[in-house]
Design a protein around this motif. Structure first.
Motif, PDB file in Angstrom:
ATOM      1  N   LEU A 133     -11.870   5.788   5.212  1.00 14.38           N
ATOM      2  CA  LEU A 133     -12.078   7.231   5.279  1.00 14.38           C
ATOM      3  C   LEU A 133     -11.663   7.904   3.977  1.00 14.38           C
ATOM      4  O   LEU A 133     -12.331   8.833   3.504  1.00 14.38           O
ATOM      5  CB  LEU A 133     -11.300   7.814   6.457  1.00 14.38           C
ATOM      6  N   GLY A 134     -10.540   7.440   3.388  1.00 15.06           N
ATOM      7  CA  GLY A 134     -10.088   8.010   2.125  1.00 15.06           C
ATOM      8  C   GLY A 134     -10.978   7.665   0.949  1.00 15.06           C
ATOM      9  O   GLY A 134     -10.850   8.260  -0.123  1.00 15.06           O
ATOM     10  N   GLN A 138      -8.176   9.361  -6.271  1.00 19.08           N
ATOM     11  CA  GLN A 138      -9.308   9.156  -7.175  1.00 19.08           C
ATOM     12  C   GLN A 138      -9.206  10.051  -8.406  1.00 19.08           C
ATOM     13  O   GLN A 138      -9.592   9.659  -9.501  1.00 19.08           O
ATOM     14  CB  GLN A 138     -10.614   9.427  -6.431  1.00 19.08           C
ATOM     15  N   GLY A 139      -8.663  11.260  -8.215  1.00 18.87           N
ATOM     16  CA  GLY A 139      -8.510  12.159  -9.347  1.00 18.87           C
ATOM     17  C   GLY A 139      -7.491  11.663 -10.361  1.00 18.87           C
ATOM     18  O   GLY A 139      -7.669  11.846 -11.569  1.00 18.87           O
ATOM     19  N   GLY A 142      -0.925  -2.124  -6.967  1.00 21.38           N
ATOM     20  CA  GLY A 142      -1.074  -1.587  -5.621  1.00 21.38           C
ATOM     21  C   GLY A 142      -1.826  -2.536  -4.706  1.00 21.38           C
ATOM     22  O   GLY A 142      -1.447  -2.742  -3.544  1.00 21.38           O
ATOM     23  N   ILE A 143      -2.905  -3.134  -5.196  1.00 22.32           N
ATOM     24  CA  ILE A 143      -3.670  -4.096  -4.400  1.00 22.32           C
ATOM     25  C   ILE A 143      -2.810  -5.318  -4.074  1.00 22.32           C
ATOM     26  O   ILE A 143      -2.841  -5.841  -2.946  1.00 22.32           O
ATOM     27  CB  ILE A 143      -4.945  -4.502  -5.147  1.00 22.32           C
ATOM     28  N   GLU A 164      -5.433   3.159   0.163  1.00 22.34           N
ATOM     29  CA  GLU A 164      -5.152   1.737   0.368  1.00 22.34           C
ATOM     30  C   GLU A 164      -4.834   1.027  -0.942  1.00 22.34           C
ATOM     31  O   GLU A 164      -4.091   0.038  -0.960  1.00 22.34           O
ATOM     32  CB  GLU A 164      -6.343   1.041   1.033  1.00 22.34           C
ATOM     33  N   VAL A 165      -5.404   1.509  -2.037  1.00 28.44           N
ATOM     34  CA  VAL A 165      -5.183   0.873  -3.339  1.00 28.44           C
ATOM     35  C   VAL A 165      -3.711   0.927  -3.737  1.00 28.44           C
ATOM     36  O   VAL A 165      -3.177  -0.008  -4.339  1.00 28.44           O
ATOM     37  CB  VAL A 165      -6.049   1.557  -4.412  1.00 28.44           C
ATOM     38  N   LEU A 166      -3.021   1.995  -3.365  1.00 25.84           N
ATOM     39  CA  LEU A 166      -1.612   2.149  -3.720  1.00 25.84           C
ATOM     40  C   LEU A 166      -0.684   1.399  -2.769  1.00 25.84           C
ATOM     41  O   LEU A 166       0.520   1.349  -3.005  1.00 25.84           O
ATOM     42  CB  LEU A 166      -1.232   3.635  -3.732  1.00 25.84           C
ATOM     43  N   GLY A 167      -1.213   0.840  -1.706  1.00 24.02           N
ATOM     44  CA  GLY A 167      -0.391   0.111  -0.747  1.00 24.02           C
ATOM     45  C   GLY A 167       0.310   0.985   0.264  1.00 24.02           C
ATOM     46  O   GLY A 167       1.127   0.506   1.060  1.00 24.02           O
TER      47      GLY A 167
END
Length: 322
Positions: A253-254, A76-77, A146-147, A87-90
């Protein structure tokens, strides 16, 4: 400020409380007095259950929850989006694909090899993402690619499981996210990562705060933007891939832990990083305890419980951000 400081002091005590509670709960309960007696008596009938089964599991809930939360905080940073997560980065789905491949085609392989293989897959997924982004850390481009990659990894995973229906039982259990059956050699694999990377991320805290102002401003203030982005994302990949390799994908969780920490303590990474770790540990501890306590001796995967909590929370965040 006083309320935030109170919560910051309260969280370590809550982690310790849930750690002790995790040792007490299982197929049968152990009292607090019994815990001390068993730990000091290796000949006790419950010594193996406590020391070889419940103790490593309780420790992993703390460290893996903290690792996933820290990974989400770093992602997020860098992406500068509070809805981003590993999860966004796969990363998580790539590690899951590697684990399912091993469990499907090499069912007799030692479970010892699963964590390093899934960890390597997470690193390869990150390298592929960098190549497709032409080594540029564009937040929107990284998120979209990534998605897309995540959807591809999930599709391949599902195809493999459908094509090999006789070998999917263990894979299905692992994919739901669980700490069941994790032993001390898994603890020795996973815990050092957090012990190494947590101090390093705290050292990066000031640079991450500056990066939140935007890449151009951060560069003008003397921050080596590309180096900070690369180092931060590599640490996030290592933490997330390690956690997924050990316990399977733990949904949301992340995402939840960093968001709650940011809401309670603000955006300064010097406070945000340890706060996220504590919240992540508390969330996974709670999920794991509930997984065992709802209907013993039947055990629910912790990943299902985090998804039940995280999905509505994610939906609310989306609604608030239109």
């Amino acid at each position: 400020m006083q309320i935030s400081r109170f919560y910051l002091y309260l969280m370590p005590l809550s982690v310790i409380f849930l750690f002790i509670l995790s040792l007490m709960i299982g197929t049968y309960w152990l009292s607090f007095n019994e815990l001390g007696e068993i730990l000091t008596t290796p000949q006790h009938k419950d010594y193996f259950t406590l020391v070889e089964y419940r103790l490593p599991r309780a420790l992993l809930a703390i460290f893996l929850g903290a690792a996933l939360a820290l990974s989400g905080t770093l992602v997020q940073g860098i992406i500068r989006n509070p809805l981003a997560s590993p999860e966004v980065l796969g990363i998580n789905n790539a590690a899951g694909l590697a684990a399912v491949t091993i469990l499907t085609f090499f069912p007799t392989i030692s479970i010892f090899w699963l964590p390093p293989i899934a960890f390597g897959a997470g690193l390869l997924a990150f390298l592929l993402l960098l190549i497709l982004c032409h080594y540029r850390f564009s937040p929107l481009k990284m998120a979209l690619i990534g998605i897309s990659l995540s959807a591809l990894y999930v599709a391949i995973t599902h195809y493999m499981m459908l094509a090999n229906p006789l070998e999917i039982n263990l894979a299905m259990l692992w994919l739901t996210g669980s700490l069941w059956g994790r032993s001390w050699h898994v603890v020795m694999f996973a815990v050092p990562w957090l012990l190494v990377f947590l101090p390093l991320t705290i050292m990066l805290a000031k640079s991450l705060d500056t990066l939140a102002l935007g890449e151009e401003k951060a560069h003008n203030l003397g921050v080596n933007v590309r180096a900070i982005q690369l180092i931060t994302l590599l640490i996030a990949v290592a933490l997330s891939a390690t956690a997924v390799a050990v316990c399977g994908p733990i949904s949301f969780l992340g995402l939840i832990a960093p968001h709650l920490a940011r809401k309670c303590f603000g955006g300064r990474h010097l406070i945000l990083i340890p706060a996220s770790c504590f919240i992540g540990a508390l969330l996974l501890q709670t999920a794991d305890i509930l997984a065992r306590a709802i209907a013993p001796p039947i055990e629910l995967p912790a990943g299902i419980l985090t998804a039940i909590i995280g999905a509505p929370y994610f939906f609310v965040l989306l609604m608030r951000k239109n």
